[in-house]
Enzyme design. Sequence first.
Site, short mmCIF file in Angstrom:
data_model
loop_
_atom_site.label_atom_id
_atom_site.label_comp_id
_atom_site.label_asym_id
_atom_site.label_seq_id
_atom_site.Cartn_x
_atom_site.Cartn_y
_atom_site.Cartn_z
N CYS A 166 0.82 -1.16 0.07
CA CYS A 166 -0.03 -0.13 0.02
C CYS A 166 0.68 1.34 -0.04
O CYS A 166 0.18 2.31 0.01
CB CYS A 166 -1.05 0.01 1.15
SG CYS A 166 -2.03 -1.47 1.23
N HIS A 306 -2.32 7.63 6.81
CA HIS A 306 -2.74 6.42 6.29
C HIS A 306 -3.99 5.97 6.62
O HIS A 306 -4.93 5.70 5.87
CB HIS A 306 -1.94 5.41 6.75
CG HIS A 306 -1.73 4.05 5.79
ND1 HIS A 306 -1.85 4.06 4.53
CD2 HIS A 306 -1.83 2.92 6.33
CE1 HIS A 306 -1.91 2.79 4.27
NE2 HIS A 306 -1.84 1.99 5.15
N GLU A 317 -0.52 5.17 14.54
CA GLU A 317 -0.17 6.21 13.72
C GLU A 317 -0.61 7.71 14.47
O GLU A 317 0.29 8.74 14.34
CB GLU A 317 -1.02 6.30 12.39
CG GLU A 317 -0.64 7.39 11.53
CD GLU A 317 -1.29 7.44 10.03
OE1 GLU A 317 -2.40 6.60 9.87
OE2 GLU A 317 -1.10 8.03 9.04
N LYS A 338 -9.43 7.97 3.22
CA LYS A 338 -10.05 6.60 2.94
C LYS A 338 -11.45 6.16 3.26
O LYS A 338 -12.14 5.46 3.00
CB LYS A 338 -9.13 5.41 3.55
CG LYS A 338 -7.67 5.29 2.82
CD LYS A 338 -6.79 4.39 3.45
CE LYS A 338 -5.40 4.18 2.96
NZ LYS A 338 -4.60 5.31 3.25
N HIS A 343 -9.92 1.87 0.46
CA HIS A 343 -8.24 1.99 0.30
C HIS A 343 -7.72 1.39 -1.00
O HIS A 343 -8.23 0.25 -1.22
CB HIS A 343 -7.92 0.94 1.49
CG HIS A 343 -6.22 0.79 1.67
ND1 HIS A 343 -5.32 1.36 0.74
CD2 HIS A 343 -5.52 0.25 2.59
CE1 HIS A 343 -4.18 1.13 1.50
NE2 HIS A 343 -4.25 0.32 2.34
N PHE A 404 1.80 -3.41 3.92
CA PHE A 404 2.05 -4.77 4.68
C PHE A 404 3.57 -5.18 4.36
O PHE A 404 4.17 -5.12 3.38
CB PHE A 404 1.49 -5.82 3.96
CG PHE A 404 -0.06 -6.03 4.51
CD1 PHE A 404 -0.71 -5.28 5.18
CD2 PHE A 404 -0.86 -7.30 4.03
CE1 PHE A 404 -2.05 -5.44 5.81
CE2 PHE A 404 -2.24 -7.32 4.41
CZ PHE A 404 -2.65 -6.45 5.31
#
Length: 418
Positions: A166, A306, A317, A338, A343, A404
């Site tokens: 991502c 994110h 975060e 998002k 996403h 990831f």
Amino acid sequence: MQLKRVVVTGIGTINPLGNNISEYFNNLDNGKSGASLITRFDASLFKTKFACEIKDFDPEKHGIDRKEARKLDLFAQYALAATSEAISDSGINTETVDLDRVGVIVGSGIGGIETMFQEIKGYVEGGCTPRFSPFLIPKMIPDIAAGHISMKYGFRGPNFTTVSACASSTHAMTDAFNYIRLGKADIIVTGGSEAGISVPSIGGFNSAQALSTNNENWQTASRPFDKTRDGFVMGEGAAMLIFEEYEHAIERGARIYAEVSGAGLSADAHHITAPHPEGLGALQVMKLALEDAEFKPENVDYINVHGTATPLGDIAELKAVKSLFGEHAYKLNISSTKSMTGHLLGATGAVEALACIHAINSGMVPPTINFEHEDPEIDYKLNLTLNKSQKREVNVAMNNTFGFGGHNSCIIFNKLKK
């Protein structure tokens, strides 16, 4: 060595909020949800039955004829559609620019996964008779979007794809930024593309327990910072930006949307899917981006985080934001777009970079929609821009993307200084 300045001179997108820039920005400002029930395949047996699909995509409206489209996976079609708008918007004349110094660097996390799935399905259903399409490999490989863009426009500069889950398109933009400021190219088409709403990706992310399964409330299921958040909502699409050396842009009289200030890269070195619980990788990547831009934390006005709406990720975060920005964290606008787009995996960084640039140019900070319930582990004194967009002057905007494997990337844009 004196590094060159890099600016953004063209933008284009196709994503769940719009099939062009104008639709996207309008729906961002108005806090529209891009979620809908999955129509791409029968999802009735899946844990998740919804996603943020692109609506009414017609490749011919984006300059891709039917014969060409059959040879392209959907992710490559999206990439070409967004590029067409960005090139047109930039005013680049391919007959007058030096095509040897125009590059293409595009990120994608899973490339042509639907093509791969259909070919394997056909192989199994055909009694394992090895009849494969001659277009299987060139449709499926993640670098092919960049290849098609170069072939369509004749761009012969640096050309490759970044793959970091991502974080892929923010890594692509970072590479484009570095190639131009080092003098290796004058212009680079950069961004990301993804078409991940398919059987294997929805099934795989379901098995990894990464997707929301809130099928009763699918339209509001993407809920960053809400106590009831239960995972991300899959999106799809592409965004392309024209990065250009500043003097080159000035010489040809280009419109400049923003300057690219700096970028940072880091790794969590912690877990294949979970973030470091204290957000150490996120902290490091934002710190490096600020140092690269030669900005202080107090210079930043807006962070597009994110913010995928996973139970652990949002908390980690925000810990990182508070650790880096201190008291200034409470003066920032923070939002997760998002909540509206879903996403977009490898394309998400580029789509959100456009949201940052829009905030700089319009003075409108896009919201985090679908918020209802407070989570005691989240500090709501932070301005998370909940449910409605907010007006403020944005001179510096930061975009975080994490993938990831613990890949972290951060890029910063600022209002052009004359």
